[in-house]
Design a protein around this motif. Structure first.
Motif, PDB file in Angstrom:
ATOM      1  N   ASN A 162     -22.591   0.916  24.152  1.00 40.07           N
ATOM      2  CA  ASN A 162     -23.150   1.315  22.859  1.00 40.07           C
ATOM      3  C   ASN A 162     -24.058   2.544  23.012  1.00 40.07           C
ATOM      4  OD1 ASN A 162     -23.701   1.110  20.069  1.00 40.07           O
ATOM      5  ND2 ASN A 162     -25.544  -0.110  20.466  1.00 40.07           N
ATOM      6  N   SER A 209     -26.671  -8.917  26.053  1.00 42.06           N
ATOM      7  CA  SER A 209     -27.163  -7.619  26.549  1.00 42.06           C
ATOM      8  C   SER A 209     -28.652  -7.730  26.818  1.00 42.06           C
ATOM      9  CB  SER A 209     -26.932  -6.507  25.519  1.00 42.06           C
ATOM     10  OG  SER A 209     -27.938  -6.548  24.512  1.00 42.06           O
ATOM     11  N   SER A 210     -29.237  -6.662  27.346  1.00 42.73           N
ATOM     12  CA  SER A 210     -30.686  -6.638  27.475  1.00 42.73           C
ATOM     13  C   SER A 210     -31.297  -6.381  26.091  1.00 42.73           C
ATOM     14  CB  SER A 210     -31.105  -5.565  28.470  1.00 42.73           C
ATOM     15  OG  SER A 210     -30.503  -4.345  28.117  1.00 42.73           O
ATOM     16  N   PRO A 211     -32.609  -6.621  25.930  1.00 40.13           N
ATOM     17  CA  PRO A 211     -33.231  -6.364  24.632  1.00 40.13           C
ATOM     18  C   PRO A 211     -33.089  -4.889  24.264  1.00 40.13           C
ATOM     19  CG  PRO A 211     -34.778  -7.492  26.106  1.00 40.13           C
ATOM     20  CD  PRO A 211     -33.582  -7.093  26.928  1.00 40.13           C
ATOM     21  N   ALA A 259     -23.249   2.025  17.202  1.00 41.44           N
ATOM     22  CA  ALA A 259     -23.520   1.214  16.015  1.00 41.44           C
ATOM     23  C   ALA A 259     -24.266   2.045  14.987  1.00 41.44           C
ATOM     24  CB  ALA A 259     -24.329  -0.017  16.402  1.00 41.44           C
ATOM     25  N   LYS A 290     -27.472  -5.115  19.910  1.00 44.47           N
ATOM     26  CA  LYS A 290     -26.700  -6.275  19.438  1.00 44.47           C
ATOM     27  C   LYS A 290     -26.810  -6.432  17.921  1.00 44.47           C
ATOM     28  CE  LYS A 290     -29.010  -9.073  22.137  1.00 44.47           C
ATOM     29  NZ  LYS A 290     -29.794  -8.038  22.828  1.00 44.47           N
ATOM     30  N   ALA A 313     -30.401  -3.127  23.354  1.00 42.06           N
ATOM     31  CA  ALA A 313     -29.134  -2.435  23.607  1.00 42.06           C
ATOM     32  C   ALA A 313     -28.347  -2.204  22.318  1.00 42.06           C
ATOM     33  CB  ALA A 313     -28.287  -3.226  24.601  1.00 42.06           C
ATOM     34  N   THR A 346     -27.829  -4.323  15.641  1.00 41.19           N
ATOM     35  CA  THR A 346     -27.287  -3.180  14.897  1.00 41.19           C
ATOM     36  C   THR A 346     -25.764  -3.266  14.814  1.00 41.19           C
ATOM     37  OG1 THR A 346     -29.110  -1.919  15.884  1.00 41.19           O
ATOM     38  CG2 THR A 346     -27.477  -0.680  14.655  1.00 41.19           C
ATOM     39  N   ASP A 348     -23.541   7.946  20.991  1.00 45.00           N
ATOM     40  CA  ASP A 348     -24.064   9.174  20.362  1.00 45.00           C
ATOM     41  C   ASP A 348     -25.139   9.835  21.229  1.00 45.00           C
ATOM     42  OD1 ASP A 348     -25.304   6.606  19.402  1.00 45.00           O
ATOM     43  OD2 ASP A 348     -26.858   7.962  18.662  1.00 45.00           O
ATOM     44  N   GLU A 380     -25.524 -13.943  18.668  1.00 45.21           N
ATOM     45  CA  GLU A 380     -26.325 -12.964  19.419  1.00 45.21           C
ATOM     46  C   GLU A 380     -27.216 -13.729  20.371  1.00 45.21           C
ATOM     47  OE1 GLU A 380     -28.554  -9.912  17.282  1.00 45.21           O
ATOM     48  OE2 GLU A 380     -29.938  -9.674  18.961  1.00 45.21           O
TER      49      GLU A 380
END
Ligand code: GDP
Ligand code: MG
Ligand code: ZN
Lengths: 118, 220
Positions: B169, B42-44, B202, B48, B46, B50, B172, B122
């Motif tokens: 992700n 993923s991008s920084p 997450a 991962k 996002a 967590t 919420d 990761e």
């Protein structure tokens, strides 16, 4: 970006094939639209590394291929530069990617008077 | 003319051949040890790490983690605190992990540990560069978070057309942002018909157990 790493990988492949450092006039590569590689950035990195590592000042010629796609609605196979395009036969956007990730060194052309070592 | 011809040397080699071979070695090693592996991209920011923290709570010592970052051991420490062994790879600038880096990291993990079922990797935060590098994983997972926008699926086709699993992700946050979940899923499926999708948070844990149960169903 990882084009610098890829340019170094290219030089290692060329060096191994030629059996040593040889002055190059041209390097031919193929890049697919889904390889995730910027051709311009690769050109910049490769030219720089080739010069630094005594491979002459080769021109990088890039053969940009198209992706082969399979329409999931009418099973037509077609080619495209990207995944935005719809099926030319039925207009559906739903597709499976058959190819388009290739990234290969195809050939090199040596400077006049140069010979492969190997 | 003949001389002209001689100056051209055919090579016809995939530039990532060496990586692919190493990836095959990793895949074989892990499969011989009965360990299922995932590559999380993923991008920084996002989420991962967590997600891995939540998974560490769920799986405990059944999971081991390889953390790829340009710098610092922070993510490995977070995952360790959450309850499972972790190894950090500091790439020192490289924008992706490669199979050789993973192979080296595997040497510091006890692959014979009883109960070890899952290796989670990761990758370095980046949506482009990691997508071409096979690490030897069984499952490639692409992660997008709600604040990034649903248009990123089509903007990064080299990733989202190849992933086995697509995670959305920070669900919420969906009420506060205009991320269109259905559109993101549809656009991913349009170019990757076999993809499995989970929406989760997450942070609140929403959808996380379903994802963990799905992973478990793939264990050997
Ligand atoms: N609201 C919300 N925040 C999250 C969620 N997952 C992660 N974050 C936050 O996003 C930030 C980046 O998360 P991190 O796991 O470090 O992302 P990474 O760079 O992909 O590893 C942190 O502040 C997390 O607390 C989520 O599901 N909802
Ligand atoms: Mg992280
Ligand atoms: Zn069609």
């Amino acid at each position: 970006m990882h084009e610098m790493t890829l340019a170094q990988d290219m030089i290692r492949i060329i060096e191994r094939t030629l059996g040593g450092k040889v002055r190059l006039e041209r390097v031919n590569v193929t890049i697919g639209p889904l390889a995730g590689i910027s051709g311009e950035s690769l050109r910049f990195c490769f030219t720089e590394i080739a010069r630094l590592e005594d491979f002459g000042e080769p021109e990088l010629t890039i053969n940009y291929t198209k992706a082969r796609l399979l329409c999931l609605d009418c099973r037509e196979e077609y080619s495209s530069d990207d995944l935005f395009h719809c099926c030319p036969r039925c207009g559906s956007i739903r597709k499976r990617v058959l190819s388009g990730r290739e990234f290969t060194v195809d050939s090199v052309e040596l400077e006049e008077g140069e010979e492969p070592d190997g | 003319m003949a001389e002209e011809k001689n100056r051209k040397v055919k090579i016809a080699e995939k530039i990532l051949d060496k990586n692919d071979l190493m990836a095959a070695v990793n895949r074989e090693l892990l499969s011989a040890k009965g360990i299922f592996s995932i590559n999380l991209i993923s991008s920084p920011g996002a989420g991962k790490t967590t997600i891995l923290e939540y998974m560490a709570g769920y799986f405990g010592p059944r999971m081991a983690v390889i953390e790829g970052d340009i710098q610092t051991r922070r993510d490995a420490e977070r995952v360790e605190r959450a309850g499972c062994p972790a190894v950090q790879i500091e790439t020192g600038g490289a924008c992706h992990l490669d199979a050789l880096a993973v192979k080296k990291a595997l040497e510091s993990i006890d692959l014979d540990a009883e109960n070890l079922d899952l290796l989670a990797i990761e990758n370095v935060g980046n949506l482009i560069c990691p997508s071409g590098y096979d690490l030897g994983e069984n499952m490639k997972i692409g992660l997008l978070s709600v604040p990034e926008g649903d248009d990123k699926v089509m903007k990064y086709p080299s990733l989202f057309s190849t992933v086995d699993v697509f995670l959305i992700n920070k669900i919420d946050l969906a009420p506060y942002l205009d991320f269109d979940v259905d559109r993101a899923i549809e656009e991913c499926r349009n170019m990757n018909p076999d993809v499995t999708v989970f929406t989760l948070s997450a942070k609140t844990g929403e959808g996380m157990d379903d994802f963990c149960i799905f992973l478990e169903s793939n264990f050997h």
